[in-house]
Scaffold this motif. Structure first.
Motif, PDB file in Angstrom:
ATOM      1  N   GLY A 112       0.819  -1.204  -0.037  1.00  9.90           N
ATOM      2  CA  GLY A 112      -0.104  -0.025  -0.038  1.00  9.90           C
ATOM      3  C   GLY A 112       0.797   1.317   0.088  1.00  9.90           C
ATOM      4  N   ILE A 113       1.923   1.454   0.712  1.00 14.80           N
ATOM      5  CA  ILE A 113       2.875   2.464   0.797  1.00 14.80           C
ATOM      6  C   ILE A 113       3.120   2.748  -0.536  1.00 14.80           C
ATOM      7  CG2 ILE A 113       4.911   3.244   1.962  1.00 14.80           C
ATOM      8  CD1 ILE A 113       4.087   1.897   4.604  1.00 14.80           C
ATOM      9  N   LEU A 114       3.681   1.573  -1.032  1.00 11.03           N
ATOM     10  CA  LEU A 114       4.454   1.714  -2.423  1.00 11.03           C
ATOM     11  C   LEU A 114       3.543   2.448  -3.545  1.00 11.03           C
ATOM     12  CD1 LEU A 114       7.202   1.076  -3.894  1.00 11.03           C
ATOM     13  CD2 LEU A 114       6.255  -1.177  -4.285  1.00 11.03           C
ATOM     14  N   PHE A 115       2.265   1.517  -3.400  1.00  9.06           N
ATOM     15  CA  PHE A 115       1.433   2.150  -4.596  1.00  9.06           C
ATOM     16  C   PHE A 115       0.366   3.192  -4.227  1.00  9.06           C
ATOM     17  CE2 PHE A 115       2.938  -2.436  -5.691  1.00  9.06           C
ATOM     18  CZ  PHE A 115       3.174  -2.190  -6.748  1.00  9.06           C
ATOM     19  N   THR A 116       0.658   3.876  -3.082  1.00  9.03           N
ATOM     20  CA  THR A 116      -0.339   4.873  -2.720  1.00  9.03           C
ATOM     21  C   THR A 116      -0.377   5.960  -3.838  1.00  9.03           C
ATOM     22  OG1 THR A 116      -0.186   4.675  -0.399  1.00  9.03           O
ATOM     23  CG2 THR A 116      -0.906   6.611  -1.038  1.00  9.03           C
ATOM     24  N   ARG A 117       0.838   6.487  -4.390  1.00 10.92           N
ATOM     25  CA  ARG A 117       0.921   7.624  -5.413  1.00 10.92           C
ATOM     26  C   ARG A 117       0.541   7.131  -6.765  1.00 10.92           C
ATOM     27  NH1 ARG A 117       3.315  12.598  -5.385  1.00 10.92           N
ATOM     28  NH2 ARG A 117       4.495  11.968  -3.351  1.00 10.92           N
ATOM     29  N   PRO A 118       0.828   5.963  -7.368  1.00 10.53           N
ATOM     30  CA  PRO A 118       0.437   5.497  -8.504  1.00 10.53           C
ATOM     31  C   PRO A 118      -1.160   5.397  -8.422  1.00 10.53           C
ATOM     32  CG  PRO A 118       2.321   4.044  -7.775  1.00 10.53           C
ATOM     33  CD  PRO A 118       2.046   5.010  -6.744  1.00 10.53           C
ATOM     34  N   MET A 119      -1.578   4.760  -7.335  1.00  8.81           N
ATOM     35  CA  MET A 119      -3.079   4.642  -7.387  1.00  8.81           C
ATOM     36  C   MET A 119      -3.891   5.777  -7.186  1.00  8.81           C
ATOM     37  SD  MET A 119      -5.569   2.491  -7.458  1.00  8.81           S
ATOM     38  CE  MET A 119      -4.758   1.002  -7.083  1.00  8.81           C
ATOM     39  N   ALA A 120      -3.335   6.909  -6.672  1.00  5.30           N
ATOM     40  CA  ALA A 120      -3.889   8.180  -6.579  1.00  5.30           C
ATOM     41  C   ALA A 120      -4.006   8.864  -7.759  1.00  5.30           C
ATOM     42  CB  ALA A 120      -3.370   9.081  -5.711  1.00  5.30           C
ATOM     43  N   SER A 121      -2.843   8.537  -8.634  1.00  3.75           N
ATOM     44  CA  SER A 121      -2.869   9.097 -10.035  1.00  3.75           C
ATOM     45  C   SER A 121      -3.912   8.297 -10.980  1.00  3.75           C
ATOM     46  CB  SER A 121      -1.333   8.971 -10.735  1.00  3.75           C
ATOM     47  OG  SER A 121      -1.464   9.342 -11.910  1.00  3.75           O
ATOM     48  N   PHE A 122      -3.863   7.055 -10.975  1.00  2.00           N
ATOM     49  CA  PHE A 122      -4.969   6.229 -11.529  1.00  2.00           C
ATOM     50  C   PHE A 122      -6.269   6.814 -11.290  1.00  2.00           C
ATOM     51  CE2 PHE A 122      -7.735   2.389 -11.849  1.00  2.00           C
ATOM     52  CZ  PHE A 122      -7.521   2.133 -13.072  1.00  2.00           C
ATOM     53  N   LEU A 123      -6.822   6.915  -9.957  1.00  2.00           N
ATOM     54  CA  LEU A 123      -7.994   7.382  -9.638  1.00  2.00           C
ATOM     55  C   LEU A 123      -8.319   8.978 -10.042  1.00  2.00           C
ATOM     56  CD1 LEU A 123      -8.097   5.604  -6.115  1.00  2.00           C
ATOM     57  CD2 LEU A 123      -9.322   5.055  -8.189  1.00  2.00           C
ATOM     58  N   GLY A 124      -7.381   9.444 -10.476  1.00  2.00           N
ATOM     59  CA  GLY A 124      -7.572  11.037 -11.030  1.00  2.00           C
ATOM     60  C   GLY A 124      -7.401  12.120 -10.190  1.00  2.00           C
ATOM     61  N   ALA A 125      -6.619  11.886  -9.493  1.00  2.00           N
ATOM     62  CA  ALA A 125      -6.427  12.893  -8.323  1.00  2.00           C
ATOM     63  C   ALA A 125      -5.694  14.163  -9.084  1.00  2.00           C
ATOM     64  CB  ALA A 125      -5.641  12.188  -7.253  1.00  2.00           C
ATOM     65  N   THR A 126      -6.305  15.446  -8.830  1.00  2.00           N
ATOM     66  CA  THR A 126      -5.777  16.423  -9.078  1.00  2.00           C
ATOM     67  C   THR A 126      -4.160  16.876  -8.724  1.00  2.00           C
ATOM     68  OG1 THR A 126      -6.709  17.878  -7.508  1.00  2.00           O
ATOM     69  CG2 THR A 126      -7.857  17.353  -9.603  1.00  2.00           C
ATOM     70  N   PRO A 127      -3.374  17.779  -9.379  1.00  2.00           N
ATOM     71  CA  PRO A 127      -2.209  17.966  -8.563  1.00  2.00           C
ATOM     72  C   PRO A 127      -2.366  18.605  -7.186  1.00  2.00           C
ATOM     73  CG  PRO A 127      -2.053  18.669 -10.859  1.00  2.00           C
ATOM     74  CD  PRO A 127      -3.613  18.397 -10.595  1.00  2.00           C
ATOM     75  N   TYR A 132      -2.156  15.293  -0.847  1.00  2.13           N
ATOM     76  CA  TYR A 132      -2.935  14.879   0.419  1.00  2.13           C
ATOM     77  C   TYR A 132      -3.059  13.398   0.332  1.00  2.13           C
ATOM     78  CZ  TYR A 132      -4.031  19.904   1.375  1.00  2.13           C
ATOM     79  OH  TYR A 132      -3.959  21.278   1.724  1.00  2.13           O
ATOM     80  N   CYS A 133      -3.382  12.959  -0.720  1.00  4.52           N
ATOM     81  CA  CYS A 133      -3.724  11.288  -0.848  1.00  4.52           C
ATOM     82  C   CYS A 133      -2.553  10.574  -0.576  1.00  4.52           C
ATOM     83  CB  CYS A 133      -4.066  11.157  -2.346  1.00  4.52           C
ATOM     84  SG  CYS A 133      -5.671  11.639  -3.228  1.00  4.52           S
ATOM     85  N   VAL A 134      -1.297  11.056  -1.043  1.00 10.28           N
ATOM     86  CA  VAL A 134      -0.041  10.274  -0.560  1.00 10.28           C
ATOM     87  C   VAL A 134       0.026  10.360   1.130  1.00 10.28           C
ATOM     88  CG1 VAL A 134       2.154  10.186  -0.746  1.00 10.28           C
ATOM     89  CG2 VAL A 134       0.924  10.595  -2.805  1.00 10.28           C
ATOM     90  N   ASP A 135      -0.322  11.477   1.753  1.00 13.12           N
ATOM     91  CA  ASP A 135       0.028  11.589   2.922  1.00 13.12           C
ATOM     92  C   ASP A 135      -0.766  10.825   3.787  1.00 13.12           C
ATOM     93  OD1 ASP A 135       2.237  13.301   2.589  1.00 13.12           O
ATOM     94  OD2 ASP A 135       1.052  15.169   2.914  1.00 13.12           O
ATOM     95  N   TYR A 136      -2.117  10.956   3.497  1.00 15.38           N
ATOM     96  CA  TYR A 136      -3.041  10.150   4.268  1.00 15.38           C
ATOM     97  C   TYR A 136      -2.894   8.597   4.055  1.00 15.38           C
ATOM     98  CZ  TYR A 136      -7.745   8.739   6.095  1.00 15.38           C
ATOM     99  OH  TYR A 136      -8.606   8.273   6.860  1.00 15.38           O
ATOM    100  N   GLY A 137      -3.003   8.221   2.953  1.00 16.03           N
ATOM    101  CA  GLY A 137      -2.913   6.754   2.535  1.00 16.03           C
ATOM    102  C   GLY A 137      -1.565   6.152   3.030  1.00 16.03           C
ATOM    103  N   ARG A 138      -0.326   6.830   3.110  1.00 18.71           N
ATOM    104  CA  ARG A 138       0.884   6.162   3.474  1.00 18.71           C
ATOM    105  C   ARG A 138       0.871   6.061   4.944  1.00 18.71           C
ATOM    106  NH1 ARG A 138       5.366   8.553  -0.474  1.00 18.71           N
ATOM    107  NH2 ARG A 138       5.060   7.010  -2.288  1.00 18.71           N
ATOM    108  N   VAL A 139       0.273   7.056   5.869  1.00 16.88           N
ATOM    109  CA  VAL A 139       0.114   6.933   7.304  1.00 16.88           C
ATOM    110  C   VAL A 139      -0.757   5.789   7.647  1.00 16.88           C
ATOM    111  CG1 VAL A 139      -0.408   8.274   9.196  1.00 16.88           C
ATOM    112  CG2 VAL A 139       0.939   9.360   7.389  1.00 16.88           C
ATOM    113  N   VAL A 140      -1.958   5.979   7.087  1.00 18.22           N
ATOM    114  CA  VAL A 140      -2.868   4.646   7.209  1.00 18.22           C
ATOM    115  C   VAL A 140      -2.334   3.372   7.081  1.00 18.22           C
ATOM    116  CG1 VAL A 140      -5.023   3.937   6.746  1.00 18.22           C
ATOM    117  CG2 VAL A 140      -4.927   6.351   7.062  1.00 18.22           C
ATOM    118  N   PHE A 141      -1.531   3.032   5.890  1.00 17.63           N
ATOM    119  CA  PHE A 141      -1.086   1.718   5.682  1.00 17.63           C
ATOM    120  C   PHE A 141      -0.160   1.288   6.530  1.00 17.63           C
ATOM    121  CE2 PHE A 141      -2.527   2.570   0.871  1.00 17.63           C
ATOM    122  CZ  PHE A 141      -3.637   1.507   1.103  1.00 17.63           C
TER     123      PHE A 141
END
Length: 386
Positions: A112-127, A132-141
């Motif tokens: 999860g930590i490794l793929f948080t950024r690629p997944m956020a990009s895949f889901l269409g996260a704006t710049p 925010y997606c990366v910070d939240y996802g990696r801490v929770v993971f």
């Protein structure tokens, strides 16, 4: 007079509701403190941060859903063995499921930590949303293993005849999450990282408190013991819990598609609005999930003991009465979530623009209701509810 309702008891509808009530409250409470989590993020970190949390959350739930699979499937297997009277074997199987959850949790945490950024990009996260997606996802993971343990123990505490202890653990985790949200996000202004840290610490409370209970001598039906992992019971448990996993995955995929469409047609405001609606919906779904978690070990135990016929018929009727046709029928529920909602949210916006996204749920429910009524009518002779 017995202090606890036991799995071996003869269950009436009243006793069944008493036994499953802590599980229902437990799941509802989990949903409510999720709403509080969203409240602090939206009010103190901003709508972009709130939208980012809602965008990445389905990915977290897909990986964390492995805990529901192990918990529900493993509980069914262990309860079945308890029904045969082989407590030593039940404890071995129980211990296997806990060790499996920890091992799998650590592996998925790293993934999860490794793929948080690629997944956020895949889901269409704006710049603006990406960090925010990366910070939240990696801490929770970082806390995924304890999150999975919390999910696993919610089921096993029922099989251990300690549903109130499961409720206490969930309430403790919820209160911890709320208090730390107020401190980290409201007072310290740590933003989404603070919200994720509050969530992670609360999951440690919900996951480690039951772990300590089962490691120590206790008066419940189960206790953690030393054992090696065996392939056959693990496959059986995963097969038993696969329906819960698929429900979790399908629901998360639909949420991802909704968020993608909302970002495309509306932007961050749409994702935020959808997040609020989902928090409310989770509260109602939690009633069904809580009842299912509470009732499943009873059925499995009496199957193992050979006392299944009367109880099985009673539970089928009670499930139908309590949860409604659309959620009870597994096939209809799966189609409702993955097929009907996905098709509706992709097709209707082409005709009705933004309004088509909001109409998608209603259209999917109508199709699911029609399918459910047809299924109920066709099976009325088998289940005797009409």
């Amino acid at each position: 007079m017995k202090k606890f309702i036991q799995l071996s008891d003869h269950f009436t509808y009243h006793k069944l509701l008493r036994f499953t009530f802590p599980s229902i409250v437990m799941m509802v409470f989990t949903s409510i403190y999720g709403v509080v989590d969203g409240f602090f993020v939206s009010n103190f970190a901003g709508k972009t941060a709130f939208a980012a949390v809602n965008l990445i959350f389905p990915f977290i739930m897909i990986l964390g859903g492995m805990g529901f699979m192990i918990g529900t499937g493993g509980t069914a297997l262990v309860s079945l063995v308890l029904g045969t009277g082989d407590k030593e074997k039940a404890n071995r199987y129980f211990s296997m499921m806990i060790y499996l959850a920890v091992i799998l949790g650590v592996v998925l945490s790293a993934a999860g930590i490794l793929f948080t950024r690629p997944m956020a990009s895949f889901l269409g996260a704006t710049p603006e949303m990406m960090e925010y997606c990366v910070d939240y996802g990696r801490v929770v993971f970082l806390f995924l293993a304890t999150f999975m343990l919390q999910n696993v123990f919610q089921s096993f505490l029922i099989a251990a005849e300690r549903p109130k202890l499961g409720l206490a653990a969930t309430v403790g985790a919820g209160v911890t999450n709320m208090a730390l949200d107020a401190l980290f996000v409201g007072a310290f202004r740590w933003g989404v990282a603070g919200a994720a840290l509050a969530t992670g610490i609360s999951q440690c409370v919900g996951g480690l408190f039951p772990l300590i209970y089962f490691l120590r001598p206790n008066t419940s039906l189960l206790r953690l013991t030393r054992t090696r992992l065996e392939l056959k019971p693990i496959i059986q448990a995963c097969a038993n819990g696969s329906s819960e996993l698929m429900s979790n995955i399908s629901g998360s995929i639909v949420s991802m598609i909704y968020n993608f469409q909302l970002l495309r047609y509306i932007g961050e405001n749409g994702v935020s609005a959808y997040g609020v609606l989902m928090y409310v919906q989770f509260i109602f779904i939690a009633i069904y999930i809580g009842y299912s978690i509470g009732a499943a070990p009873i059925v499995s135990y009496h199957y193992g003991a050979g006392n299944d016929k009367e109880l099985k018929n009673m539970l089928k009727k009670s499930v139908l009465l309590m949860t409604g046709v659309s959620l009870v029928l597994t096939a209809a529920a799966f189609l409702r979530t993955l097929l009907f909602q996905t098709a509706a949210v992709l097709i209707l916006p082409l005709v009705f623009d933004v309004d088509g996204i909001w109409l998608a749920v209603t259209v999917a429910e109508v199709f699911a209701f029609v399918l459910s009524v047809g299924f109920l009518f066709a099976k009325r002779g088998k289940y005797h509810y009409m």
